[in-house]
Design a protein around this motif. Structure first.
Motif, PDB file in Angstrom:
ATOM      1  N   ILE A 213       0.688  -1.556   0.005  1.00 40.37           N
ATOM      2  CA  ILE A 213       0.412  -0.013   0.040  1.00 40.37           C
ATOM      3  C   ILE A 213       0.598   0.919  -0.400  1.00 40.37           C
ATOM      4  O   ILE A 213       0.762   1.959  -0.451  1.00 40.37           O
ATOM      5  CB  ILE A 213      -0.594  -0.018   1.712  1.00 40.37           C
ATOM      6  CG1 ILE A 213      -2.137  -1.135   1.043  1.00 40.37           C
ATOM      7  CG2 ILE A 213      -1.899   1.373   1.803  1.00 40.37           C
ATOM      8  CD1 ILE A 213      -3.235  -1.091   0.158  1.00 40.37           C
ATOM      9  N   SER A 214       2.000   1.098   0.913  1.00 34.59           N
ATOM     10  CA  SER A 214       2.604   2.256   0.745  1.00 34.59           C
ATOM     11  C   SER A 214       3.506   2.378  -0.435  1.00 34.59           C
ATOM     12  O   SER A 214       3.789   4.025  -0.448  1.00 34.59           O
ATOM     13  CB  SER A 214       3.871   2.386   2.169  1.00 34.59           C
ATOM     14  OG  SER A 214       4.681   3.274   1.947  1.00 34.59           O
TER      15      SER A 214
ATOM     16  N   ARG B  52       1.200   7.323  10.071  1.00 36.43           N
ATOM     17  CA  ARG B  52       0.103   6.508   8.865  1.00 36.43           C
ATOM     18  C   ARG B  52      -1.189   7.576   7.703  1.00 36.43           C
ATOM     19  O   ARG B  52      -0.876   7.715   6.787  1.00 36.43           O
ATOM     20  CB  ARG B  52      -0.734   5.039   9.516  1.00 36.43           C
ATOM     21  CG  ARG B  52       0.350   4.098   9.404  1.00 36.43           C
ATOM     22  CD  ARG B  52       0.001   2.685  10.627  1.00 36.43           C
ATOM     23  NE  ARG B  52      -1.042   2.015   9.721  1.00 36.43           N
ATOM     24  CZ  ARG B  52      -0.973   1.361   8.692  1.00 36.43           C
ATOM     25  NH1 ARG B  52      -0.040   1.108   8.927  1.00 36.43           N
ATOM     26  NH2 ARG B  52      -2.047   0.817   8.265  1.00 36.43           N
ATOM     27  N   HIS B  55       0.633   9.963   5.686  1.00 36.55           N
ATOM     28  CA  HIS B  55       1.330   9.102   4.878  1.00 36.55           C
ATOM     29  C   HIS B  55       0.094   8.651   3.602  1.00 36.55           C
ATOM     30  O   HIS B  55       0.396   8.278   2.590  1.00 36.55           O
ATOM     31  CB  HIS B  55       2.115   7.457   4.931  1.00 36.55           C
ATOM     32  CG  HIS B  55       2.235   6.979   3.715  1.00 36.55           C
ATOM     33  ND1 HIS B  55       2.969   7.705   3.073  1.00 36.55           N
ATOM     34  CD2 HIS B  55       2.800   5.249   3.888  1.00 36.55           C
ATOM     35  CE1 HIS B  55       4.071   6.709   1.803  1.00 36.55           C
ATOM     36  NE2 HIS B  55       3.049   4.990   2.585  1.00 36.55           N
ATOM     37  N   MET B  57      -1.951   6.048   4.202  1.00 33.21           N
ATOM     38  CA  MET B  57      -2.470   4.516   4.781  1.00 33.21           C
ATOM     39  C   MET B  57      -3.592   4.598   5.632  1.00 33.21           C
ATOM     40  O   MET B  57      -4.266   3.420   6.092  1.00 33.21           O
ATOM     41  CB  MET B  57      -1.448   4.292   5.659  1.00 33.21           C
ATOM     42  CG  MET B  57      -0.109   3.912   4.144  1.00 33.21           C
ATOM     43  SD  MET B  57       0.917   3.388   4.804  1.00 33.21           S
ATOM     44  CE  MET B  57       0.093   1.226   4.848  1.00 33.21           C
ATOM     45  N   PHE B  80       7.819   4.716   3.435  1.00 34.14           N
ATOM     46  CA  PHE B  80       7.347   4.770   4.675  1.00 34.14           C
ATOM     47  C   PHE B  80       8.253   3.915   5.510  1.00 34.14           C
ATOM     48  O   PHE B  80       8.294   2.633   4.755  1.00 34.14           O
ATOM     49  CB  PHE B  80       5.799   4.322   4.620  1.00 34.14           C
ATOM     50  CG  PHE B  80       5.224   4.714   6.101  1.00 34.14           C
ATOM     51  CD1 PHE B  80       4.346   5.498   6.731  1.00 34.14           C
ATOM     52  CD2 PHE B  80       6.120   4.210   6.898  1.00 34.14           C
ATOM     53  CE1 PHE B  80       3.836   5.571   7.799  1.00 34.14           C
ATOM     54  CE2 PHE B  80       5.337   3.739   8.880  1.00 34.14           C
ATOM     55  CZ  PHE B  80       4.236   4.793   8.790  1.00 34.14           C
TER      56      PHE B  80
END
Ligand SMILES: Nc1ncnc2c1ncn2[C@@H]1O[C@H](COP(=O)(O)OP(=O)(O)O)[C@@H](O)[C@H]1O
Ligand SMILES: [Mg+2]
Lengths: 312, 239
Positions: A213-214, B52, B55, B57, B80
């Protein structure tokens, strides 16, 4: 010479060979030693020699009496049959028996093709189910797991109906061909392979989730990465499919018809020989079947191991 | 030098909720284009969740993130490093090359660049090993190389040294400082006060899911403004 090799045992036509199973009377007392019921002088069963039971076709083992009932003439013993089976298996293998090679290769052809197709569908499907969240996901997975336990005979029956002359795919004339057997096995193997793949990939996905995902990967890339990095687990899924397929008899018997030199494979030959009372030959074929399955597994595993040490 | 296009990032009233429980927020802040920010706070304060969130997420229940460019473009310039490094079941070299390959760079070129990065983080000897056999310190270095290989403008690190010993921590910190010197914006969570003192340009102190205190490092360590931050720096147990 093993009776398997004798041609035209039930007369020359395919039809007779198939109807053999259906024409045997069941009301009479069974032939004591053999698993088949006693025989009368049915018109579809050719009895070449009055002394030989057409179902067993083993001279001197079973005799037809005046009333047409098969009677036992020789005592056999199970341990003895197993030993005989082993010996016969060795004989068949070392003499490179042509018919044995033919049906073994056909077994391999049908199952390997079916596993390849089922893997091509099942592996990405299992992976997709692990990665994708959607509304009826749980339902689909439960269905998949249920389909994994599909009775092969029922699959065979349905494929038979679909492929038969009057069925929707009748025009292709596929019934009683190896292609029909492949189709039936694909139906049986795909849910199995997809389900095992799904479980393996789900674990890998849990591990990789944050990273993929990152890194902003597309869904396609995620599936590709999981398939590649999970390839050993997926190989196991495919091998499980192979194991199920190579030993399967119900469906391919129905859609293939067990026609000599056309659709006879190891498992259907075993069923046939057992029905005829040729236990040692049936066992010999059984040992060949087991040997084949073990061989393929070992081969694949050794190949994957060389790959592992080579790349990692 | 990295050209700044996605920063500064503006955060407006961002809230992350899970099952009606607020994990973080509401947070409003601006992440400046340069600097090395250390995110501090007790365990469970919400440091990881905040990183997160920044970022992209975490799904925001409320509020919004505003980069200088559209979101998909901004995602490409971020990286990350997770608290527990994720080792893909591939060789060390292929792990590092992976982000480039997913960005459409040809395999061979990606591997060459990855080899350079392995050299920079000192993992050249392990290039052909499977990543899962690496030690904890080597894993974090791999994760750092993998995060930096695309040349991100901003790098988030979530307690990367929590499981490392002194020497591995020192080596890792040197690499982070080198990245920072190269122009990468760094936002790093830690609960190690020593590490924060060594690295921080400025500090965000997170307490109970909120940005409790934000200050330059000198100011924060010399005279923390809130009693919780003061207690935290003194080593008292803050809950
Ligand atoms: N997936 C989750 N579901 C529910 N609660 C979570 C989840 N992840 C984290 N939390 C909770 O959110 C809070 C903040 O967690 P986290 O951001 O990991 O804190 P920190 O990194 O500062 O230790 C904790 O109370 C934790 O229990
Ligand atoms: Mg954390």
């Amino acid at each position: 010479m093993p009776t398997l090799l004798r041609r035209g045992q039930f007369g020359a036509t395919v039809c007779q060979a198939r109807t053999f199973w259906q024409t045997m009377p069941t009301a009479l007392t069974p032939c004591a030693i053999f698993l088949h019921p006693p025989l009368s002088n049915q018109k579809n069963v050719t009895i070449k020699d009055k002394k030989t039971c057409a179902a067993c076709a083993v001279p001197g083992l079973c005799r037809i009496n005046q009333s047409g009932t098969g009677i036992r003439t020789k005592q056999t013993n199970a341990m003895n049959e197993i030993l005989q089976g082993l010996i016969q298996a060795a004989q068949l293998i070392f003499s490179l028996d042509r018919d044995l090679i033919e049906i073994s290769l056909r077994s391999l052809y049908v199952t390997v093709t079916a596993v390849a197709i089922a893997s091509a569908i099942g592996l990405p499907l299992g992976c997709w189910l692990a990665v994708r969240r959607f509304r009826y996901r749980r339902f689909v997975i439960a269905t998949l797991n249920a389909l994994m336990g599909l009775p092969p005979v029922v699959v065979g029956l349905i494929v038979y109906l679909l492929l038969s002359r009057s069925g929707p795919f009748g025009v292709f004339g596929l019934l009683f061909t190896p292609t029909a057997m492949i189709i039936a096995q694909v139906v049986i193997l795909t849910p199995l392979i997809a389900s095992i793949a799904h479980q393996a990939i789900r674990e890998l996905w849990a591990e990789y989730h944050d990273l993929l995902i990152s890194l902003n990967t597309t869904r396609r890339q995620r599936i590709g990465t999981l398939l590649w990095d999970g390839r050993r687990a997926l190989l196991t899924a495919a091998l499980a499919g192979f194991g199920r397929g190579i030993g399967e008899v119900g469906a391919i018997m129905i859609v293939g018809g067990n026609i000599d030199h056309a659709t006879r494979v190891l498992t259907t030959a075993i069923a046939l020989e057992t029905g005829k009372g040729n236990f040692s030959l049936a066992l010999a074929l059984g040992f060949v079947l087991i040997g084949l399955a073990v061989l393929v597994n070992l081969l694949i595993h050794s190949l994957s191991r060389t790959e592992v040490s080579g790349r990692w | 030098m990295v050209k700044h296009t996605i920063l500064p990032l503006t955060v407006q009233d961002a809230v992350v909720r899970r099952r009606k429980k607020v994990l973080v927020g509401p947070v409003s802040m601006t992440v400046a284009p340069s600097g090395l920010t250390v995110v501090m706070g007790p365990n469970g304060a919400g440091k990881s969740t905040l990183l997160r969130l920044l970022h992209g997420m975490e799904r925001l229940s409320q509020g919004k993130l505003q980069w200088q460019v559209p979101e998909p473009q901004a995602r490409r310039s971020q990286a990350f490093v997770f608290q527990t490094p994720i080792m893909m079941r591939r060789s060390v070299l292929d792990n590092v090359a992976y982000p480039l390959i997913t960005h459409g760079i040809p395999r061979r070129a990606a591997r060459n660049t990855a080899a350079e990065w392995l050299d920079r983080v000192g993992l050249t000897d392990s290039a052909a090993k499977q990543a899962t056999v690496l030690s904890g310190g080597e894993r974090q270095k791999l994760a750092l190389a993998r995060a930096l290989i695309r040349g991100p403008e901003i790098l988030f690190l979530d307690e990367p040294c929590a499981n490392l010993d002194g020497r591995a921590t020192r080596e890792f910190e040197a690499l982070v400082l080198a990245a920072h010197a190269g122009g990468t914006r760094i936002v790093m969570a830690t609960h190690d006060i020593g590490q924060a003192r060594r690295l921080a340009g400025d500090v965000w102190f997170i307490y109970r899911g909120a940005l409790h205190e934000a200050a330059s490092a000198d100011q924060f360590f010399a005279s923390p403004q809130t009693p919780e931050a003061r207690a935290f720096l003194q080593g008292d147990i803050v809950e």
